[in-house]
Design a protein around this motif. Structure first.
Motif, PDB file in Angstrom:
ATOM      1  N   GLU A 219      -8.044 -86.797   7.191  1.00 22.71           N
ATOM      2  CA  GLU A 219      -7.744 -88.353   6.496  1.00 22.71           C
ATOM      3  C   GLU A 219      -7.383 -88.824   6.339  1.00 22.71           C
ATOM      4  N   SER A 220      -6.654 -87.821   4.879  1.00 20.80           N
ATOM      5  CA  SER A 220      -4.999 -88.688   4.065  1.00 20.80           C
ATOM      6  C   SER A 220      -4.274 -88.962   5.337  1.00 20.80           C
ATOM      7  N   VAL A 221      -3.994 -88.004   6.170  1.00 19.19           N
ATOM      8  CA  VAL A 221      -2.415 -88.756   7.252  1.00 19.19           C
ATOM      9  C   VAL A 221      -3.625 -89.490   7.695  1.00 19.19           C
ATOM     10  N   TYR A 222      -4.109 -89.732   7.974  1.00 22.07           N
ATOM     11  CA  TYR A 222      -4.338 -90.775   8.627  1.00 22.07           C
ATOM     12  C   TYR A 222      -4.705 -92.365   8.159  1.00 22.07           C
ATOM     13  N   ASP A 223      -4.976 -92.130   6.839  1.00 23.95           N
ATOM     14  CA  ASP A 223      -5.019 -93.210   5.720  1.00 23.95           C
ATOM     15  C   ASP A 223      -3.601 -93.707   5.358  1.00 23.95           C
ATOM     16  N   ALA A 224      -2.987 -92.975   5.525  1.00 27.23           N
ATOM     17  CA  ALA A 224      -1.127 -93.587   5.374  1.00 27.23           C
ATOM     18  C   ALA A 224      -0.600 -94.395   6.469  1.00 27.23           C
ATOM     19  N   ARG A 225      -1.183 -93.640   8.082  1.00 32.10           N
ATOM     20  CA  ARG A 225      -0.895 -93.615   9.302  1.00 32.10           C
ATOM     21  C   ARG A 225      -1.452 -94.870   9.027  1.00 32.10           C
TER      22      ARG A 225
END
Length: 487
Positions: free
Chosen positions: A371-377
């Motif tokens: 979720e953190s990775v995709y928040d950044a994306r």
């Protein structure tokens, strides 16, 4: 990491809520995407499908997994499979020279002898057929007999000779014009009979006008607003511009059947739909390519499929885009996992289609801190949205400062001009000179060449139109590399 060949039951059940939450969050933050539909498939069948937002900002009808979207170039894999099925039955030979079966074709003899259907379908024929490709995809100005005559305009491709990969629509268009004349089946009939009907893809069709006439809610192409809300694209598809390289409407639920067939070599819901090995044969590389599309590398092209990778995983895929519509269709054979994403905005945030697919692949791969990775994306996609918006606005402002290079009053250029691309009409309007070819229409802007204007007959694809003036009168205009002669 060793991955299972199919998702566990627990994983399959848990995906839907996580994926839906991610897509809703991404659409809220991007603000410009009206609607999106998605299907996730593994070897057991459909894992999850869902719809989000609206199909059309004017009607506000909600998107569901059964809402038809235009899938553009993702159509190519359907057309290629239909022809491969005929090859499997011995009705045609994909590898035979065109000249061996297209007797009487106006295609120049030496060119017809140099390429096969396989070459055309894998973008390595060394041939171009721009007038056909332009008419069937964009202007809609054609009849079957006219397309047959226009095969005479087939030319050798100086930029990509035979055996070199160059992606175009022209190969598919030329192939199906020749096949229709030889076997009496147009590409729509061919795809429906060979692919859609056997698979039970009843919501997938090349007949978009019939969908409209029936009152079916279809996803409309949109462009994110530059200074206001998202708006409909001014160029929408009709039956006359639905063509073999990009001419199907489909739904997330129908594409789930399509992906299941790809993952199982033709078995859907326990039923063998296609002969063993037929679908697998379309996944075999016919030509090398070196390239990438966003996060995906590409190393080959089969029959209607790009062959490449997402990270370390082999991914077979075909995407499509046209005037506010975007489609992502992909699958990973080793992981027995596939995703289809359909979206109805493709100026500022069409890459959300890829991001949603990547979320699925990374979710099943148990990517740490997903979720953190995709928040950044999502943050990166929002920044890209703003950058694209600023670039479009800046470009418009720069063009508005260009001086006029036309030497005559607008009225002098009006008239009808003809070339192999079709009939170009030039007229005056309250906004200035207007140029049109069939379904395409644009108001001209100043350009930098002598006696020229810039037009966006295809949205966001500006091109110069340069007039030829003789003895004080326009006698021709060159557009898209073709000389249109005034009548």
């Amino acid at each position: 990491m060793v991955l299972p060949v199919a998702a566990s039951a627990q994983d399959r059940a848990a995906l839907g809520p996580a994926l839906d939450s991610f897509i809703e969050k991404a659409m809220d933050r991007l603000e410009v995407v009206p609607g999106l539909s998605i299907a996730v498939v593994d070897a057991q069948g459909r894992v999850h499908s869902a719809g989000f937002g609206v199909a059309d900002v004017e009607s506000a009808e909600p998107v569901t997994p059964d809402t038809p979207f235009y899938i553009a170039s993702s159509t190519k894999s359907f057309t290629a499979l239909a022809l491969a099925a005929m090859d499997r039955r011995g009705e045609l030979d994909l590898d035979a020279p065109l000249s061996s079966w297209s007797g009487g074709s106006p295609v120049p003899v030496e060119l017809a002898a140099s390429a096969s259907l396989s070459d055309l379908l894998s973008h390595q024929s060394g041939l171009t057929s721009d007038p056909i490709a332009f008419r069937v995809a964009f202007s809609g100005e054609w009849t079957p007999d006219e397309l047959w005559r226009l095969t005479a305009e087939t030319r050798a491709n100086a930029d990509a000779p035979h055996g070199w990969f160059q992606y175009t629509n022209a190969g598919y268009n030329l192939a199906t014009v020749l096949v229709e004349r030889r076997w009496g089946r147009d590409w729509r009939t061919l795809v429906e009979g060979e692919v859609l009907a056997p698979l039970g893809m009843t919501a997938t069709t090349a007949h978009i006008d019939a969908l409209r006439s029936a009152g079916t809610s279809i996803a409309i192409g949109h462009f994110g607003g530059l200074t206001g809300p998202t708006q409909r694209s001014g160029l929408q598809k009709s039956d006359t511009t639905m063509q073999s390289a990009g001419g199907l409407m489909s739904t997330a639920n129908d594409l789930a059947l399509w992906l299941e067939a790809q993952l199982t070599d033709g078995v859907v819901d326990g039923r063998r739909v296609f002969p063993e090995g037929l679908i697998a044969s379309t996944h075999v590389s016919r030509v090398e390519q070196v390239g990438r599309s966003g996060p995906y590398t590409r190393h080959g092209y089969g029959l209607g499929w790009h062959l490449g990778r997402y990270g370390d995983d082999r991914m077979i895929h075909h995407f499509g885009g046209f005037s506010g519509s975007r489609a992502h269709v992909s699958f990973m054979p080793a992981r027995r996992l596939g995703v289809a994403v359909l979206i109805n905005e493709d100026l500022l945030a069409g890459d959300l289609a890829d991001l949603a697919a990547n979320y699925v692949y990374d979710w099943f791969a148990a990517t740490p801190d997903l979720e953190s990775v995709y928040d950044a994306r999502i943050d990166a996609l929002v920044a890209q949205r703003d950058q694209r918006r600023a670039g479009v606005i800046s470009g418009r402002e720069d063009r508005a400062r260009r001086p006029r290079t036309l030497s005559l009053p607008d009225e002098a250029y009006t008239g009808v001009y003809i070339s192999a691309l079709g009939t170009l009409s030039v007229r005056t309007s309250t906004d200035g000179l207007e140029l049109s070819i069939g379904a395409l229409r644009a108001v001209a802007e100043n350009f930098t060449l002598p006696e020229s204007v810039r037009v966006e007959l295809i949205p966001w694809q500006g091109m110069p139109a340069q007039f030829e003036v003789s003895e004080g009168l326009p006698v021709a205009v060159t557009l898209a590399g073709y000389r249109f002669v005034r009548q």
